[in-house]
Design a protein around this motif. Sequence first.
Motif, PDB file in Angstrom:
ATOM      1  N   CYS A   2       5.506  11.061  -1.577  1.00 42.57           N
ATOM      2  CA  CYS A   2       5.023   9.394  -1.449  1.00 42.57           C
ATOM      3  C   CYS A   2       5.871   8.575  -0.914  1.00 42.57           C
ATOM      4  CB  CYS A   2       4.963   9.182  -3.015  1.00 42.57           C
ATOM      5  SG  CYS A   2       6.542   9.000  -3.737  1.00 42.57           S
ATOM      6  N   ASN A   3       5.311   7.254  -0.398  1.00 35.20           N
ATOM      7  CA  ASN A   3       6.044   6.386   0.199  1.00 35.20           C
ATOM      8  C   ASN A   3       5.310   5.444   0.814  1.00 35.20           C
ATOM      9  OD1 ASN A   3       8.073   5.276   1.970  1.00 35.20           O
ATOM     10  ND2 ASN A   3       8.910   7.086   2.499  1.00 35.20           N
ATOM     11  N   LYS A   4       5.759   4.227   1.254  1.00 34.00           N
ATOM     12  CA  LYS A   4       4.817   3.282   1.587  1.00 34.00           C
ATOM     13  C   LYS A   4       3.895   3.678   2.889  1.00 34.00           C
ATOM     14  CE  LYS A   4       6.937  -0.787   2.740  1.00 34.00           C
ATOM     15  NZ  LYS A   4       8.063  -1.465   3.400  1.00 34.00           N
ATOM     16  N   VAL A   5       2.862   3.109   3.100  1.00 36.98           N
ATOM     17  CA  VAL A   5       2.004   3.247   4.294  1.00 36.98           C
ATOM     18  C   VAL A   5       2.662   2.765   5.465  1.00 36.98           C
ATOM     19  CG1 VAL A   5      -0.129   2.703   5.370  1.00 36.98           C
ATOM     20  CG2 VAL A   5      -0.023   3.075   2.874  1.00 36.98           C
ATOM     21  N   VAL A   6       2.973   1.310   5.382  1.00 37.98           N
ATOM     22  CA  VAL A   6       3.605   0.712   6.502  1.00 37.98           C
ATOM     23  C   VAL A   6       5.012   0.931   6.350  1.00 37.98           C
ATOM     24  CG1 VAL A   6       3.924  -1.358   7.804  1.00 37.98           C
ATOM     25  CG2 VAL A   6       1.581  -0.855   6.765  1.00 37.98           C
TER      26      VAL A   6
ATOM     27  N   SER B  49       0.875  -1.330  -0.056  1.00 44.80           N
ATOM     28  CA  SER B  49       0.093  -0.094   0.078  1.00 44.80           C
ATOM     29  C   SER B  49       0.893   1.129   0.139  1.00 44.80           C
ATOM     30  CB  SER B  49      -0.712  -0.087   1.133  1.00 44.80           C
ATOM     31  OG  SER B  49      -1.903  -1.213   1.332  1.00 44.80           O
ATOM     32  N   MET B  50       0.439   2.024  -0.793  1.00 45.54           N
ATOM     33  CA  MET B  50       1.386   3.491  -0.990  1.00 45.54           C
ATOM     34  C   MET B  50       0.480   4.915  -0.453  1.00 45.54           C
ATOM     35  SD  MET B  50       4.439   2.651  -2.041  1.00 45.54           S
ATOM     36  CE  MET B  50       4.997   4.128  -2.755  1.00 45.54           C
ATOM     37  N   ALA B  51       1.095   5.690  -0.221  1.00 44.94           N
ATOM     38  CA  ALA B  51       0.358   7.050   0.343  1.00 44.94           C
ATOM     39  C   ALA B  51       1.018   8.031  -0.273  1.00 44.94           C
ATOM     40  CB  ALA B  51       0.576   6.849   2.005  1.00 44.94           C
ATOM     41  N   TRP B  52       0.340   9.320  -0.180  1.00 46.98           N
ATOM     42  CA  TRP B  52       0.807  10.483  -0.378  1.00 46.98           C
ATOM     43  C   TRP B  52       0.812  11.288   0.864  1.00 46.98           C
ATOM     44  CZ3 TRP B  52       3.343  12.514  -4.368  1.00 46.98           C
ATOM     45  CH2 TRP B  52       3.212  12.102  -5.663  1.00 46.98           C
ATOM     46  N   TYR B  53       1.972  11.748   1.141  1.00 51.66           N
ATOM     47  CA  TYR B  53       2.025  12.593   2.592  1.00 51.66           C
ATOM     48  C   TYR B  53       2.370  14.125   1.940  1.00 51.66           C
ATOM     49  CZ  TYR B  53       3.264   8.188   4.367  1.00 51.66           C
ATOM     50  OH  TYR B  53       3.290   7.191   4.791  1.00 51.66           O
ATOM     51  N   ARG B  54       2.050  14.961   3.087  1.00 51.61           N
ATOM     52  CA  ARG B  54       2.425  16.295   2.775  1.00 51.61           C
ATOM     53  C   ARG B  54       2.869  16.812   4.102  1.00 51.61           C
ATOM     54  NH1 ARG B  54      -3.291  19.291   1.150  1.00 51.61           N
ATOM     55  NH2 ARG B  54      -4.237  19.333   3.414  1.00 51.61           N
ATOM     56  N   GLN B  55       3.924  18.155   3.823  1.00 50.87           N
ATOM     57  CA  GLN B  55       4.189  18.830   4.949  1.00 50.87           C
ATOM     58  C   GLN B  55       4.149  20.341   4.560  1.00 50.87           C
ATOM     59  OE1 GLN B  55       8.229  17.829   6.292  1.00 50.87           O
ATOM     60  NE2 GLN B  55       7.943  18.764   8.110  1.00 50.87           N
ATOM     61  N   ALA B  56       3.122  20.640   5.379  1.00 47.94           N
ATOM     62  CA  ALA B  56       2.832  22.405   5.058  1.00 47.94           C
ATOM     63  C   ALA B  56       4.089  23.142   6.052  1.00 47.94           C
ATOM     64  CB  ALA B  56       1.380  22.542   5.760  1.00 47.94           C
ATOM     65  N   PRO B  57       4.143  24.332   5.715  1.00 48.91           N
ATOM     66  CA  PRO B  57       5.036  25.286   6.432  1.00 48.91           C
ATOM     67  C   PRO B  57       5.064  25.205   7.960  1.00 48.91           C
ATOM     68  CG  PRO B  57       4.558  26.218   4.317  1.00 48.91           C
ATOM     69  CD  PRO B  57       3.670  25.103   4.467  1.00 48.91           C
TER      70      PRO B  57
END
Length: 115
Positions: free
Chosen positions: A96-100, A33-41
């Motif tokens: 992007c990265n793996k979920v686990v 399973s893959m995911a998109w993550y984000r990091q806001a300022p």
Amino acid sequence: QVQLVESGGGLVQAGGSLRLSCAASRNIFSGNSMAWYRQAPGKQREVIATINSAGMATYFVQSIKGRFTISRDNATNRLYLQMNSLRPEDTAVYYCNKVVRPREWGQGTRVTVSS
């Protein structure tokens, strides 16, 4: 060895669209399973969308539901995030990265939404 490469970010006006891409190495992508993550300022990185290995099940955080779509191409080990109706609060660096057990992070792609 670069294993996750995100692209597609940029500067867009509120209401606009962007499509992010992630090229992943097979050992990270295949069967996971893959995911998109984000990091806001000024904030911590957070997961915003996930997709299972078959591409049949997805999850979105409430703030992006109905606006973003996640998809994957298992033949090319690519992950996508279609972002519509963008808002200034979507401004962040997207990863992007793996979920686990996420692997080493890529450089991310910066999305800036102007009001």
